[in-house]
Design a protein around this motif. Structure first.
Motif, mmCIF file in Angstrom:
data_model
loop_
_atom_site.group_PDB
_atom_site.id
_atom_site.type_symbol
_atom_site.label_atom_id
_atom_site.label_comp_id
_atom_site.label_asym_id
_atom_site.label_seq_id
_atom_site.Cartn_x
_atom_site.Cartn_y
_atom_site.Cartn_z
ATOM 1 N N GLU A 209 15.866 29.364 -14.295
ATOM 2 C CA GLU A 209 14.757 28.770 -15.037
ATOM 3 C C GLU A 209 13.849 28.015 -14.062
ATOM 4 O O GLU A 209 14.236 27.009 -13.461
ATOM 5 C CB GLU A 209 15.290 27.805 -16.086
ATOM 6 N N VAL A 210 12.607 28.504 -13.906
ATOM 7 C CA VAL A 210 11.699 27.975 -12.890
ATOM 8 C C VAL A 210 11.350 26.517 -13.156
ATOM 9 O O VAL A 210 11.210 25.713 -12.227
ATOM 10 C CB VAL A 210 10.420 28.840 -12.817
ATOM 11 N N SER A 211 11.226 26.151 -14.414
ATOM 12 C CA SER A 211 10.792 24.791 -14.749
ATOM 13 C C SER A 211 11.811 23.736 -14.319
ATOM 14 O O SER A 211 11.457 22.566 -14.170
ATOM 15 C CB SER A 211 10.536 24.680 -16.255
ATOM 16 N N ASN A 212 13.066 24.134 -14.103
ATOM 17 C CA ASN A 212 14.102 23.166 -13.735
ATOM 18 C C ASN A 212 14.286 23.012 -12.239
ATOM 19 O O ASN A 212 14.983 22.109 -11.787
ATOM 20 C CB ASN A 212 15.446 23.579 -14.363
ATOM 21 N N ILE A 213 13.694 23.919 -11.461
ATOM 22 C CA ILE A 213 13.875 23.877 -10.011
ATOM 23 C C ILE A 213 13.097 22.699 -9.423
ATOM 24 O O ILE A 213 11.919 22.500 -9.737
ATOM 25 C CB ILE A 213 13.411 25.197 -9.368
ATOM 26 N N LYS A 214 13.776 21.917 -8.563
ATOM 27 C CA LYS A 214 13.173 20.734 -7.963
ATOM 28 C C LYS A 214 12.928 20.996 -6.479
ATOM 29 O O LYS A 214 13.845 20.931 -5.658
ATOM 30 C CB LYS A 214 14.092 19.523 -8.134
ATOM 31 N N LEU A 215 11.690 21.284 -6.123
ATOM 32 C CA LEU A 215 11.380 21.601 -4.735
ATOM 33 C C LEU A 215 11.611 20.415 -3.815
ATOM 34 O O LEU A 215 12.099 20.563 -2.693
ATOM 35 C CB LEU A 215 9.928 22.087 -4.627
ATOM 36 N N THR A 216 11.258 19.220 -4.277
ATOM 37 C CA THR A 216 11.441 18.045 -3.425
ATOM 38 C C THR A 216 12.911 17.700 -3.231
ATOM 39 O O THR A 216 13.272 17.021 -2.267
ATOM 40 C CB THR A 216 10.718 16.828 -4.027
ATOM 41 N N GLY A 217 13.765 18.157 -4.142
ATOM 42 C CA GLY A 217 15.187 17.868 -4.005
ATOM 43 C C GLY A 217 15.953 18.910 -3.228
ATOM 44 O O GLY A 217 17.114 18.684 -2.870
ATOM 45 N N LEU A 218 15.314 20.053 -2.918
ATOM 46 C CA LEU A 218 16.024 21.120 -2.218
ATOM 47 C C LEU A 218 16.565 20.715 -0.844
ATOM 48 O O LEU A 218 17.665 21.126 -0.476
ATOM 49 C CB LEU A 218 15.115 22.348 -2.082
ATOM 50 N N PRO A 219 15.837 19.921 -0.039
ATOM 51 C CA PRO A 219 16.436 19.500 1.226
ATOM 52 C C PRO A 219 17.760 18.766 1.045
ATOM 53 O O PRO A 219 18.712 18.993 1.800
ATOM 54 C CB PRO A 219 15.363 18.577 1.832
ATOM 55 N N LEU A 220 17.834 17.876 0.050
ATOM 56 C CA LEU A 220 19.090 17.171 -0.188
ATOM 57 C C LEU A 220 20.160 18.115 -0.731
ATOM 58 O O LEU A 220 21.350 17.937 -0.459
ATOM 59 C CB LEU A 220 18.866 16.002 -1.150
ATOM 60 N N ALA A 221 19.752 19.118 -1.494
ATOM 61 C CA ALA A 221 20.709 20.126 -1.946
ATOM 62 C C ALA A 221 21.276 20.892 -0.759
ATOM 63 O O ALA A 221 22.483 21.158 -0.683
ATOM 64 C CB ALA A 221 20.034 21.090 -2.928
ATOM 65 N N PHE A 222 20.401 21.240 0.184
ATOM 66 C CA PHE A 222 20.871 21.923 1.388
ATOM 67 C C PHE A 222 21.757 21.005 2.225
ATOM 68 O O PHE A 222 22.722 21.468 2.843
ATOM 69 C CB PHE A 222 19.685 22.422 2.215
ATOM 70 N N TYR A 223 21.441 19.720 2.278
ATOM 71 C CA TYR A 223 22.296 18.777 2.994
ATOM 72 C C TYR A 223 23.709 18.791 2.411
ATOM 73 O O TYR A 223 24.700 18.823 3.133
ATOM 74 C CB TYR A 223 21.725 17.359 2.912
#
Length: 496
Positions: A209-223
């Motif tokens: 679901e595109v509306s739920n994706i958080k681009l600004t949070g992706l770096p922390l997700a990758f961390y």
């Protein structure tokens, strides 16, 4: 000065079993695999699913993060396989930065490791151990925070004692703990996939679901994901103790990464098959919640397996980075006492114990996720620098023997990814990354104060000039007296 230290280390000691005090080559292929797998599979797979899902925004994107992190970790592992076979010295990141960029850059890395990265990393894993080991006792209630920290302190002390007493027993226990954690992973994967094959797919609907994706949070997700895979580099910290490192290091790395990536992806699929995204985010212990839904009363055993997994990661981490401090002391970047080896036990006891106070202190600062994000910034910054050094040495030292050589695009992609994640983290989490950056910069004045003697302040030069010779004489006299009256001793030639 470095040649003098090398000659001092090679002097004979009459009390040593073989007449020479050194770290022996006791790490075989199986033990190397157990070090890597046993260190990677620790707290991350049981804690990070929550952080990855929270910061990525959807089930599908979180699985993508897990897969991409596995591929990137493989790229980094292959780069370190080349570094480990071409530079056959222990010390890992520190040694490779030293060889590529010189002592000042290596000392900054060492300084950040000593005062921030290693204590924080060990504290994060240890907190997970304390959480899971007490879970069966307090079920169904939550575990009090003070109880977690007390259990964590006991776990850290046990690991320190084990690594201080015997290298052989450390490796044997590491193999046992590795098989234990693989069993724990299997206990999660098998019933989860069984439910998936039965048609339990409702949690995968609208996974992207595109509306739920958080681009600004992706770096922390990758961390969070990269932290879960972190550990592929720890065999490079003990290269001097590896049998036939030209073959053992790359083979152990490739086998380990294949096993870990396979386990991680299937484990997350099993989680999402049984638990919804909301349930996973609400859980304080994801693996325990999963087991409670699938196994009933048997779920009490799962936290025990998870705690053993975390203990194995603690054991492998401490075994590896104690060698980095040992090598740094040998190079003159840390006090000489850290390069001393117990004559009969052949363990770098001082290098093992040096992190104990800092790690215990970290237990009472912040929560586990702030520690994770704070540590990840510094860790991946310097790993990116070390891999960049591989590319740099391809041009500055083209004649260096390279028994294992990777295509240049692999270290290029990995180092670029590390720096890109660090850059984005300044936007996503400026407080933690700013603190980490400031701490790393304190290594610059520390290098000139403590290492470059000619530039030390006059008061410090006078103080050290008067104190150190006297301290060395007293320490040497005490040690000789101690050796005459006890059955064990220390190799003190490096003090002369």
């Amino acid at each position: 000065e470095r040649d003098r230290q090398k000659r001092a280390r090679e002097k004979k000691s009459p009390d040593a079993p073989n007449g020479k005090v050194e770290l022996r080559k006791k790490v075989t292929l199986l033990q190397g695999i157990s070090i890597i797998i046993g260190t990677i599979i620790g707290a991350g797979i049981f804690i990070s699913p929550k952080g990855i899902l929270k910061n990525s925004g959807s089930v599908g994107m979180s699985l993508v993060v897990w897969i991409v992190c596995g591929v990137l970790s493989l790229f980094g592992a292959l780069s370190y396989a080349e570094l480990g076979t071409s530079i056959q010295k222990s010390g890992g990141h520190y040694t490779y930065i030293l060889e590529a960029f010189g002592p000042q850059m290596a000392f900054i890395r060492l300084w950040a490791d000593l005062i921030a990265i290693r204590p924080a990393g060990l504290a994060v894993i240890s907190l997970a151990f304390g959480q899971y080991i007490l879970e069966p006792i307090f079920m169904p209630c939550g575990v009090p925070e003070i109880a977690i920290k007390l259990a964590t302190s006991i776990g850290i002390t046990s690991v320190m004692y084990l690594n201080s007493m015997s290298t052989s027993w450390t490796n044997r226990i590491q193999i046992f703990l590795t098989f234990s954690k693989l069993l724990a992973i299997a206990i999660i994967i098998v019933p989860g996939l069984y439910m998936l094959f039965k048609g339990e797919t409702k949690n995968f609907e609208n996974a992207f679901e595109v509306s739920n994706i958080k681009l600004t949070g992706l770096p922390l997700a990758f961390y969070s994901g990269m932290y879960a895979y972190a550990g592929w580099f720890y065999l490079n910290f003990v290269t001097e103790e590896v049998e036939n490192p030209e073959k053992t290091v790359p083979l152990a790395i490739c086998i380990s990464m294949a096993i870990v990536t396979f386990c991680y992806v299937l484990t997350n699929v099993a989680y999402y098959t049984v638990m919804s995204a909301e349930e996973l985010l609400a859980s304080q212990a994801v693996a325990v919640t999963f087991a409670g839904k699938m196994m009933g009363n048997f779920s009490v055993a799962v936290p025990v397996f998870v705690a053993l997994s975390c203990f194995g990661s603690m054991n492998g981490c401490l075994f590896a980075f104690s060698r980095m401090f040992y090598v740094a002391s040998r190079e003159g970047h840390l006090p000489e006492v850290l390069s001393m080896i117990h004559v009969r036990r052949h363990t770098p006891l001082a290098a093992v114990l040096v992190l104990y106070p800092m790690t215990v202190f970290q237990l009472f600062v912040g929560d586990i996720y702030s520690l994770l994000n704070f540590m990840s910034f510094l860790r991946w910054l310097f790993i990116g620098v070390a891999v960049l050094g591989l590319i740099y040495m391809r041009y500055t030292r083209p004649d260096m023997p390279r028994p294992f050589k990777v295509p240049l695009f692999i270290p290029a992609i990995f180092s670029f990814t590390c720096f890109f994640m660090v850059f984005l983290s300044l936007y996503s989490d400026p407080v933690n990354t700013g603190i980490g950056f400031a701490i790393s910069l304190t290594g610059i004045p520390a290098y000139y104060i403590f290492i470059v003697f000619d530039r030390r302040p006059k008061w410090l030069q006078d103080g050290l000039g008067n104190t150190l010779p006297s301290l060395r004489r007293h320490l040497k006299a005490f040690t000789r007296h101690h050796c005459e009256n006890h059955t064990y001793s220390w190799h003190m030639d490096s003090i002369d």
